[in-house]
Scaffold this motif. Structure first.
Motif, PDB file in Angstrom:
ATOM      1  N   TYR A 297      44.387  40.942  43.792  1.00  0.00           N
ATOM      2  CA  TYR A 297      44.265  42.051  42.844  1.00  0.00           C
ATOM      3  C   TYR A 297      42.847  42.139  42.294  1.00  0.00           C
ATOM      4  O   TYR A 297      42.313  43.240  42.100  1.00  0.00           O
ATOM      5  N   GLY A 301      42.133  45.499  43.506  1.00  0.00           N
ATOM      6  CA  GLY A 301      42.857  46.292  42.519  1.00  0.00           C
ATOM      7  C   GLY A 301      42.245  47.658  42.296  1.00  0.00           C
ATOM      8  O   GLY A 301      42.951  48.633  42.018  1.00  0.00           O
ATOM      9  N   CYS A 304      43.796  50.191  44.506  1.00  0.00           N
ATOM     10  CA  CYS A 304      45.099  50.666  44.014  1.00  0.00           C
ATOM     11  C   CYS A 304      44.907  51.763  42.972  1.00  0.00           C
ATOM     12  O   CYS A 304      45.632  52.764  42.964  1.00  0.00           O
ATOM     13  N   MET A 319      51.947  47.745  39.330  1.00  0.00           N
ATOM     14  CA  MET A 319      51.676  46.428  39.907  1.00  0.00           C
ATOM     15  C   MET A 319      52.536  46.200  41.146  1.00  0.00           C
ATOM     16  O   MET A 319      52.075  45.607  42.129  1.00  0.00           O
ATOM     17  N   CYS A 322      51.033  48.241  43.959  1.00  0.00           N
ATOM     18  CA  CYS A 322      49.749  47.657  44.349  1.00  0.00           C
ATOM     19  C   CYS A 322      49.963  46.423  45.221  1.00  0.00           C
ATOM     20  O   CYS A 322      49.283  46.239  46.239  1.00  0.00           O
ATOM     21  N   MET A 323      50.917  45.581  44.847  1.00  0.00           N
ATOM     22  CA  MET A 323      51.224  44.407  45.656  1.00  0.00           C
ATOM     23  C   MET A 323      51.778  44.806  47.025  1.00  0.00           C
ATOM     24  O   MET A 323      51.487  44.156  48.038  1.00  0.00           O
TER      25      MET A 323
END
Length: 430
Positions: A297, A301, A304, A319, A322-323
């Motif tokens: 991240y 990140g 994202c 989150m 994003c993962m």
């Protein structure tokens, strides 16, 4: 047996990034910036007289000391395995030497996990919370610090807030302040009818900044997992460690937890036949990410934030997505959190003490009531979840006193016939 291995690459072309060339400046400090592996510093440093740290920070050794250790390693290797060493020289290799400085070897393997995991096999936790100042959340978090519970029972912790606030003192007597989150105060309620995915506060910007602050603190690299905890979640780090332990260690890829079973309906044909199915979701009361996931991240990140359409999402959905973009592994655990928003999860209550967290308990008395009840319930094999039937009225005898198609009957003395419905009248003691 644990030992400190200080090793350098003999081939100049294989020098690690950030490692200065000793030939260009023999008197300079040799420095290597190591990826945030958070490996342990449990080794015995008495042989060198230096404190080599391995927690995501620069590792240094003087040129003289490094030269001495390399020479010592050479002599030891020559004495113990002369045949193997000269054979390796004959093959023109470096006899297994690398450019890594100050790693700790545990059981002949390089340990890149937390100090606790490398030394004792216990999960290291860095926990943080985002709070609203001047209200019940601040009062609650201050009392949690005073008692040393919730995130303050983790191995390291952080609290972010709109202002710098003094929360109190740690067990070691140090003052604990919040870290300023410049995004606080910009959240608004989500409107599902307008396209929002949640009716809760749209807090993505706030928590994007909170995550950045938590990562920038550097505390994540010394632990195995980073856990974001809402202040109104009754959180037990000791139980959380047990839930995360099966997936702790450097052999696991970037991983995060999914803690809510969300039920969905799918129609199979035009006649309306269909079936229910479950989707594991991340619900934001408690969110756990291992060190590799945090590193991913930190590196990606920003992608994202650019690609995902997060403006109408909650922070937990951001989150989660994003993962997913990063192809992270998931640890699905429906018994991690007892949350009323996840009715599909196996039911539990505070008195059972068999969840790492219970949510939500925004009032101080409610929070500590649940905390104390869960402490009493911990370790019990059975938890009675049957609810006592209570009523504001006493109903006895359980007989009809009338209703549609039923002959009217008189109730006993002291009881009154109450028309529960047009079909059912009952004798109640009002």
């Amino acid at each position: 047996r644990q030992q400190l291995s200080v090793r350098y690459c003999l081939n100049g072309q294989r020098t690690m990034p950030g490692l200065s060339d000793p030939s260009s400046n023999p008197g300079s400090l040799l420095q290597t910036s190591v990826m945030s592996d958070g490996c342990s510093d449990l080794a015995d440093h008495s042989a060198t007289g230096h404190n080599h740290k391995c927690q995501g920070k620069l590792r240094t050794a003087s040129a003289a000391t490094a030269s001495f250790l390399v020479a010592l390693l050479f002599v030891s290797t020559l004495a113990l395995h002369p045949g193997n060493f000269f054979a390796s020289l004959h093959k023109n290799n470096t006899a297994g030497l690398t450019g890594i400085v100050g790693e700790v070897i545990v059981g002949d393997k390089m340990c890149k996990s937390s100090k606790k995991w490398c030394g004792a096999g216990e999960v290291g936790l860095f926990c943080f919370s985002q709070i609203v100042s001047g209200g019940p959340e601040e009062k609650l978090i201050k009392l949690q610090l005073e008692r040393g519970v919730s995130i303050f029972a983790c191995d390291d912790y952080l609290v972010t807030c709109a202002q710098r606030r003094l929360l109190g003192k740690s067990k070691k007597g140090h003052e604990v302040h919040t870290v300023i989150n410049s995004e606080t105060g910009r959240a608004k309620m989500g409107d599902v009818k307008a396209g929002a995915t949640t009716s809760s506060f749209l807090n993505v910007l706030i928590f994007m900044k909170a995550w950045d602050l938590a990562i920038d603190s550097g505390k994540a690299w010394s632990q195995d997992w980073t856990v974001k905890v809402d202040p109104d979640a009754v959180f037990h780090p000791s139980l959380m460690r047990e839930h995360l332990k099966p997936r702790t260690g450097d052999e696991f890829p970037l991983t995060y937890t999914l803690n809510c079973k969300e039920k969905h309906w799918k129609q199979d044909d035009i006649s309306g036949n269909g079936h229910y199915y479950n989707i594991p979701k991340l619900y934001g009361a408690v969110e756990a990410f291992n060190k590799k996931a945090i590193g991913a991240y930190k590196d990606a990140g920003h992608t994202c934030k650019k690609v995902l359409k997060w403006q109408t999402w909650g922070e937990d959905l951001f989150m989660h997505r994003c993962m997913q973009m990063m192809k992270a592994d998931t640890l699905v655990d429906y018994k991690q959190v007892g949350d009323d928003r996840c009715p599909g999860n196996p039911h539990s209550e505070c008195k059972c003490g068999n969840r790492a967290a219970y949510h939500p308990f925004k009032d101080i008395h409610a929070w500590f009531g649940c905390y104390n009840a869960s402490l009493e319930g911990m370790g019990k094999k059975h938890c009675d979840l049957t609810k006592a039937k209570t009523s504001s009225k006493i109903a006895a005898p359980w007989k009809k006193c009338g209703g549609l198609g039923v002959a009217k009957k008189e109730c006993e003395k002291g009881w009154t016939c109450v028309h529960k419905s047009k079909y059912f009248h009952q004798c109640l003691k009002v």
